[in-house]
Scaffold this motif. Structure first.
Motif, PDB file in Angstrom:
ATOM      1  N   ILE A  80      -1.859 -10.911   1.984  1.00 25.03           N
ATOM      2  CA  ILE A  80      -3.023 -10.313   1.320  1.00 25.03           C
ATOM      3  C   ILE A  80      -3.084 -10.786  -0.134  1.00 25.03           C
ATOM      4  O   ILE A  80      -4.132 -11.207  -0.630  1.00 25.03           O
ATOM      5  N   SER A 112      -5.678   5.460  -3.935  1.00 22.26           N
ATOM      6  CA  SER A 112      -4.552   4.623  -3.574  1.00 22.26           C
ATOM      7  C   SER A 112      -4.192   4.888  -2.113  1.00 22.26           C
ATOM      8  O   SER A 112      -3.422   5.800  -1.825  1.00 22.26           O
ATOM      9  N   PRO A 113      -4.778   4.116  -1.180  1.00 20.19           N
ATOM     10  CA  PRO A 113      -4.478   4.354   0.235  1.00 20.19           C
ATOM     11  C   PRO A 113      -2.981   4.240   0.515  1.00 20.19           C
ATOM     12  O   PRO A 113      -2.431   5.018   1.290  1.00 20.19           O
ATOM     13  N   PHE A 114      -2.319   3.302  -0.160  1.00 22.99           N
ATOM     14  CA  PHE A 114      -0.898   3.125   0.070  1.00 22.99           C
ATOM     15  C   PHE A 114      -0.108   4.338  -0.428  1.00 22.99           C
ATOM     16  O   PHE A 114       0.837   4.791   0.218  1.00 22.99           O
ATOM     17  N   GLN A 133      -5.946 -13.198  -2.142  1.00 28.05           N
ATOM     18  CA  GLN A 133      -6.653 -12.636  -3.285  1.00 28.05           C
ATOM     19  C   GLN A 133      -6.422 -13.409  -4.565  1.00 28.05           C
ATOM     20  O   GLN A 133      -6.902 -13.007  -5.614  1.00 28.05           O
ATOM     21  N   ILE A 170      -8.901   4.728   9.463  1.00 28.62           N
ATOM     22  CA  ILE A 170      -9.761   4.148   8.415  1.00 28.62           C
ATOM     23  C   ILE A 170      -8.956   3.921   7.135  1.00 28.62           C
ATOM     24  O   ILE A 170      -9.054   2.876   6.491  1.00 28.62           O
ATOM     25  N   ILE A 171      -8.110   4.899   6.793  1.00 31.13           N
ATOM     26  CA  ILE A 171      -7.348   4.771   5.545  1.00 31.13           C
ATOM     27  C   ILE A 171      -6.337   3.631   5.646  1.00 31.13           C
ATOM     28  O   ILE A 171      -6.184   2.822   4.729  1.00 31.13           O
ATOM     29  N   ALA A 197      -8.005   0.436   5.283  1.00 30.21           N
ATOM     30  CA  ALA A 197      -8.406   0.176   3.904  1.00 30.21           C
ATOM     31  C   ALA A 197      -7.282  -0.466   3.101  1.00 30.21           C
ATOM     32  O   ALA A 197      -7.541  -1.179   2.131  1.00 30.21           O
ATOM     33  N   ILE A 198      -6.013  -0.221   3.509  1.00 27.65           N
ATOM     34  CA  ILE A 198      -4.904  -0.847   2.787  1.00 27.65           C
ATOM     35  C   ILE A 198      -5.023  -2.370   2.889  1.00 27.65           C
ATOM     36  O   ILE A 198      -4.671  -3.093   1.962  1.00 27.65           O
ATOM     37  N   ALA A 199      -5.560  -2.835   4.043  1.00 32.01           N
ATOM     38  CA  ALA A 199      -5.630  -4.282   4.263  1.00 32.01           C
ATOM     39  C   ALA A 199      -6.818  -4.927   3.561  1.00 32.01           C
ATOM     40  O   ALA A 199      -6.890  -6.147   3.471  1.00 32.01           O
ATOM     41  N   ILE A 200      -7.758  -4.124   3.069  1.00 30.49           N
ATOM     42  CA  ILE A 200      -8.909  -4.730   2.378  1.00 30.49           C
ATOM     43  C   ILE A 200      -8.459  -5.207   1.004  1.00 30.49           C
ATOM     44  O   ILE A 200      -7.929  -4.436   0.212  1.00 30.49           O
ATOM     45  N   PRO A 201      -8.641  -6.477   0.721  1.00 28.98           N
ATOM     46  CA  PRO A 201      -8.211  -6.988  -0.580  1.00 28.98           C
ATOM     47  C   PRO A 201      -8.957  -6.290  -1.709  1.00 28.98           C
ATOM     48  O   PRO A 201     -10.186  -6.184  -1.672  1.00 28.98           O
ATOM     49  N   GLY A 202      -8.222  -5.806  -2.679  1.00 27.75           N
ATOM     50  CA  GLY A 202      -8.838  -5.117  -3.802  1.00 27.75           C
ATOM     51  C   GLY A 202      -9.858  -5.970  -4.524  1.00 27.75           C
ATOM     52  O   GLY A 202     -10.913  -5.494  -4.921  1.00 27.75           O
ATOM     53  N   LEU A 222      -1.255   7.392  -0.548  1.00 27.93           N
ATOM     54  CA  LEU A 222      -1.505   8.442   0.432  1.00 27.93           C
ATOM     55  C   LEU A 222      -0.571   8.280   1.619  1.00 27.93           C
ATOM     56  O   LEU A 222       0.034   9.234   2.105  1.00 27.93           O
TER      57      LEU A 222
END
Lengths: 293, 281
Positions: B210, A161-163, B214, A122-123, A126-131, A165
């Motif tokens: 990405i 910050s998933p990255f 964005q 999951i984490i 989440a890195i791939a989800i555009p902020g 982590l």
């Protein structure tokens, strides 16, 4: 993994300097530094000279200190207020993000627990989800909760910050010998004590890298405060500068480009200094992250 | 595992909850007459026929196809040059090329928009010198390349550093073996350095893709310098932003955010799978 921050690699037989590569890199450096040189030169000009002189040469009276004074005092010193806000967002947001990433990455690397693989997937996802894709829903949610237009609206989303982590997780796996933790446990040390007295020290270069990139991300944050804040008293520097810049665009507006330029220079100096002084940390931390891709 | 709890709590509040909330929002619609009602996938159907959304999506795709390869090739050249051992003062070049990354995006765009401006920028200075308008970075047909230049300027050093870090992990023995075999510098690049960079290139490509999808800050800030050229739906992100803040269409904006998230994730996944498959061959 290399932990040596500046490894010396002796190239065989001291190769000759290459003229072509030097020319290419000089062009690169000119491209990278030209806008900054323009910024420095322009910060010494008055509003009138900005419009009438060649960009890369000083011209007219040396107005740098006058510009700085005007920048700091314009509109009752709002620039200093923005500076303080930025500091608050950086210390709370980036500091919190670094601490959470350090704790979490360590936990992922050094402990096994049920569901660990799912948590990790999951984490990483989440890195791939555009902020910015998240920003709009986050705004809508925060406005329901009454959090928009408060400092929390900027600080809370900065905390994750998933990255970071991921970077600590990779780093901790290599840098902390499990035997060392076992030995400390045998001596009766609790997990929290082991983390703060032993592990955190070994993690320092990785954590410093995560911290530095979190500082840059929050110092430079634009989209999040833009949507969350409407009160100029809460703005960070980035939004404030954009506000000043847009004041010059309207018809009959009173442009304050000299203040925008000097303010921009004052905004980048601290972050550039942080980067230059912490070079050895982020360079070694980054190389650690890149090994395990 | 208690070490992970604080992270997961904040993660749930700032990432999971907004995603779930956005999915929920995208299934409803708020009408002036009749209020909020469940509409199923109507918002998604609307996006499929929304020309403004398509225009923005095509624009970021065109941007991506040109800007990402240009930037990554430049970063690769710089990393290889700095790692070549044939530059005097290599660490100076490394820091100088990286410096723009630390400059806030807002400041980067402000600087470049001043430089682009024909009133008092370098583009204007150059045109005055030549006597005709050679450079028109803020003209309609040049606005996208102008934005591409700003993004390249901001991130080329960061990507260079990722490549450079990967190059530094190549064991010295490989170079010695190549020297024994009499391999020239180009052979060394082709058979040792580029293969070692594959993982780093895949990561850098994914992050750049990405970033392109964005795209928001640069065009949005440039709008104050060239308001007529950049419409509010210039990129999908700007469109979603303006829909929710100016148009009060939160449900549709959430739908667009989800579509963009899915498109980005799918493309990032494809790049990763293709990249790692080539690696094992």
């Amino acid at each position: 993994m290399r932990r040596n921050p500046s490894p010396v690699r002796s190239h065989p037989a001291r190769q000759r300097r290459s003229v072509i590569l030097t020319v290419v890199m000089v062009l690169f450096v000119i491209y990278s530094l030209l806008p900054l040189a323009w910024l420095v030169v322009s910060s010494t000009k008055t509003q009138n000279d900005l419009l009438s002189s060649f960009g890369l040469f000083p011209s007219g009276p040396f107005a740098f200190f006058d510009n700085v004074k005007q920048t700091l005092t314009h509109d009752n010193g709002i620039f200093l207020r923005w500076f303080g806000n930025t500091l608050l967002y950086v210390i709370a947001g980036a500091g919190g993000a670094t601490l959470l990433a350090a704790l979490g990455g360590y936990g992922l690397a050094k402990f096994s627990f049920p569901g660990k693989r799912i948590v990790f997937a999951i984490i990483l996802g989440a890195i791939a989800i555009p902020g910015t894709a998240l920003a709009v829903p986050t705004f809508l949610m925060f406005s329901r909760l009454g959090l928009t237009n408060t400092v929390w609206a900027v600080i809370i989303p900065s905390l994750v910050s998933p990255f970071g982590l991921y970077l600590v997780w990779v780093y901790a796996g290599e840098a902390i010998p499990t035997e060392l933790m076992e030995a400390a446990r045998m001596d009766g040390a609790g997990e929290v004590r082991i983390f703060f007295t032993i592990s955190l020290r070994l993690l320092a270069p990785g954590v410093a890298t995560v911290g530095l990139f979190a500082i840059v991300a929050t110092w430079n944050n634009y989209f999040l405060p833009l949507i969350m804040l409407s009160d100029p008293d809460l703005y960070p520097l980035t939004i404030g500068l954009q506000l000043w810049n847009s004041q010059g665009a309207g018809i009959g507006a009173q442009p304050i480009f000299n203040l925008v330029i000097t303010g921009a220079l004052l905004t980048i100096i601290p972050i550039l200094l942080a980067f230059l002084f912490m070079q050895r940390y982020w360079q070694s931390g980054l190389s650690a992250g890149s090994v395990k891709q | 595992m208690w070490f992970l709890v604080p992270f997961l709590l904040v993660f749930a509040v700032t990432i999971l909850a907004p995603v779930i909330y956005a999915v929920g929002l995208s299934l409803f619609r708020d009408r002036l007459v009749g209020g909020i009602s469940f509409v199923g996938f109507d918002n998604y159907a609307q996006a499929f026929t929304d020309e403004k959304f398509h225009e923005g999506l095509l624009r970021v795709c065109a941007f991506l196809v040109v800007q990402v390869p240009v930037m990554l090739v430049l970063a690769l050249v710089a990393a290889l040059a700095i790692d070549s051992g044939r530059l005097a003062g290599a660490s100076f070049y490394r820091v100088a090329v990286f410096v723009p990354y630390a400059v806030p995006g807002v400041v980067a765009v402000l600087m470049w928009s001043f430089l682009y401006s024909d009133r008092f920028g370098l583009a204007g200075n150059l045109n005055d010198l030549l006597g005709f308008d050679l450079l028109k970075p803020l003209a309609d047909e040049w606005i996208l390349p102008s934005i591409g230049n700003i993004v390249t300027w901001e991130y080329v050093g960061y990507n260079m550093l990722i490549f450079y870090s990967a190059l530094r992990t190549i064991p010295e023995e490989l170079y010695e073996a190549a020297a024994v075999d009499g391999a020239g510098p180009l052979r060394v690049v082709g058979s040792i350095k580029l293969p070692a960079l594959r993982g780093a290139i895949v990561i850098a490509t994914i992050f750049s893709i990405i970033g392109s999808f964005q795209l928001f800050n640069e065009p949005n800030i440039l709008r104050s310098s060239a308001p007529g050229l950049i419409p509010t739906y210039f990129t999908p992100n700007m469109y979603a932003f303006n829909l929710s803040f100016l148009g009060q269409q939160a449900n549709y904006a959430a739908t667009l955010a989800i579509i963009m998230g899915v498109v980005t994730a799918v493309i990032a996944y494809i790049v990763q799978v293709r990249g790692s498959r080539q690696e094992t061959q």
